[in-house]
Design a protein around this motif. Structure first.
Motif, PDB file in Angstrom:
ATOM      1  N   SER A 106      49.473  39.811  45.231  1.00  0.00           N
ATOM      2  CA  SER A 106      50.039  40.728  44.187  1.00  0.00           C
ATOM      3  C   SER A 106      51.437  40.909  44.651  1.00  0.00           C
ATOM      4  O   SER A 106      51.468  41.848  45.620  1.00  0.00           O
ATOM      5  CB  SER A 106      49.427  41.249  43.199  1.00  0.00           C
ATOM      6  OG  SER A 106      50.252  42.108  42.615  1.00  0.00           O
TER       7      SER A 106
ATOM      8  N   THR B 276      31.487  39.843  47.371  1.00  0.00           N
ATOM      9  CA  THR B 276      30.943  40.360  48.148  1.00  0.00           C
ATOM     10  C   THR B 276      29.924  40.368  48.669  1.00  0.00           C
ATOM     11  O   THR B 276      29.157  41.034  49.634  1.00  0.00           O
ATOM     12  CB  THR B 276      30.622  41.644  46.915  1.00  0.00           C
ATOM     13  OG1 THR B 276      29.460  41.647  46.047  1.00  0.00           O
ATOM     14  CG2 THR B 276      32.318  42.430  46.438  1.00  0.00           C
TER      15      THR B 276
ATOM     16  N   GLY C 267      37.178  33.007  42.706  1.00  0.00           N
ATOM     17  CA  GLY C 267      38.183  33.325  41.057  1.00  0.00           C
ATOM     18  C   GLY C 267      38.491  32.235  41.123  1.00  0.00           C
ATOM     19  O   GLY C 267      39.760  32.292  39.865  1.00  0.00           O
TER      20      GLY C 267
ATOM     21  N   GLY D 113      40.019  38.544  42.362  1.00  0.00           N
ATOM     22  CA  GLY D 113      40.329  39.692  42.513  1.00  0.00           C
ATOM     23  C   GLY D 113      39.946  40.946  41.075  1.00  0.00           C
ATOM     24  O   GLY D 113      40.253  39.658  40.100  1.00  0.00           O
TER      25      GLY D 113
END
Ligand code: NAI
Length: 295
Positions: free
Chosen positions: A144, A66, A12, A93
């Motif tokens: 987070s 994934t 990401g 995420g």
């Protein structure tokens, strides 16, 4: 520890927090493999890094975290570009904002597959390579603040992020003897494209329940005169990246960006302390008899 010349692999990494980490790492003299699902993000990231003159030590990889086979190919690609991977940032995420009672199986599976299984896929693929080169390394998992404190409108997200915190703590204890550090990164609000998460939902996780009438999730309404104060509670991706780099250098267990959550955290731990009770005799026996009970 010295990071110059070392290589980071960031999932990401083409947007928001991941790109903030990439910029800060590059400025510190690291090589960075940016692995991301979105081609448009990879392209805008490439343009930004070119303008900042940071493109030399960067490579871009198309990766869905994934996809376990693709993860192996992505790690091979990063090694082909830079030799060895030292720092793994499991950062990809989706900020899926759904209460548990409104989620269907597709939402649940997608959230777990990206936010939790994606983190294990990263570790399963890259940890053996870090161990093999023996030069040490570090793993940063982006959880987070929602990995420490629940938020009732985001039960799925909270579930995945609490899991990432537990995973990180256990992995840290496990890898300490090998000199490989692990950090749980728990940001509060950071400016990013996280609200666009629905655009990356693959067909296989198509939600069975039609919620098109629900409209977008509610946003925090703030009076115009308070917007300035609210924006001061939001970090920039680069600030987040700097805090993470610090955490790597110091092998921090946690990295936080948002101290305003302290009262909520204290309340949670106070509730746990009260419910747990106290028995000195049992504590003494447990400490002596159960290895790894407190780590
Ligand atoms: P972002 O949406 O700007 O960046 C996330 C990147 O991950 C995007 O470029 C996206 O294409 C990529 N991505 C999504 N699914 C992927 C997949 N399956 N495989 C590979 N790449 C994938 O969002 P942001 O905010 O930078 O998010 C990064 C991480 O930070 C996430 O784990 C998020 O949960 C976490 N986080 C963000 C906070 C915030 O306020 N922005 C607060 C707390 C945590």
């Amino acid at each position: 520890s010295e990071v110059r010349g070392r290589t980071a692999f960031i999932t990401g990494g083409a947007s928001g927090i991941g790109l903030g980490m990439a910029k800060v790492f590059l400025e510190a003299g690291m090589n960075v493999a940016i692995a991301d699902l979105r081609q448009d993000h990879r392209e805008t990231a490439r343009a930004e890094l070119r303008d900042a003159d940071l493109l030399d030590r960067t490579c871009f990889i198309d990766l869905d975290v994934t996809d376990r086979e693709a993860f192996v190919r992505a790690a091979d690609e990063a090694e082909a570009a830079f030799g060895r991977i030292h720092v793994l940032c499991n950062n990809a995420g989706i900020g899926i904002l759904k209460p548990i009672g409104a989620a269907d199986y597709a939402d649940w599976d997608w959230a777990i597959d990206v936010n939790l299984n994606g983190v294990f896929n990263g570790v399963r693929t890259i940890l053996p390579r870090i161990r093999a080169h023996g030069e040490g390394g570090h793993i940063v998992n982006t959880a987070s603040m929602a990995g420490i404190l629940q938020y009732s409108q985001a039960g799925l997200y909270v579930t995945t992020k609490f899991a990432v915190v537990g995973f990180s703590e256990a992995l840290r204890a496990e890898l300490a003897p090998d000199g490989i550090g692990v950090t749980a990164f728990c940001p509060g609000g950071v400016r990013s494209n996280i609200r666009e998460y629905e655009s990356t939902r693959p067909e296989r996780y198509a939600a069975r329940t039609d919620r098109s009438e629900d409209g977008p999730p509610p946003r925090l309404e703030v009076a115009p005169e308070d917007r300035e104060r609210l924006s001061r509670l939001t970090a920039s991706p680069e600030e987040a990246g700097r805090l993470v780099l610090n955490g790597i250098r110091e092998n921090a267990l946690y990295v936080f960006t948002a101290p305003e959550f302290r009262p909520g955290v204290e309340e949670r731990f106070e509730a746990i302390r009260r419910a747990l009770g106290r028995d000195d005799e049992r504590e003494k026996d447990a400490l002596e008899l159960i290895p790894g009970l407190i780590g």
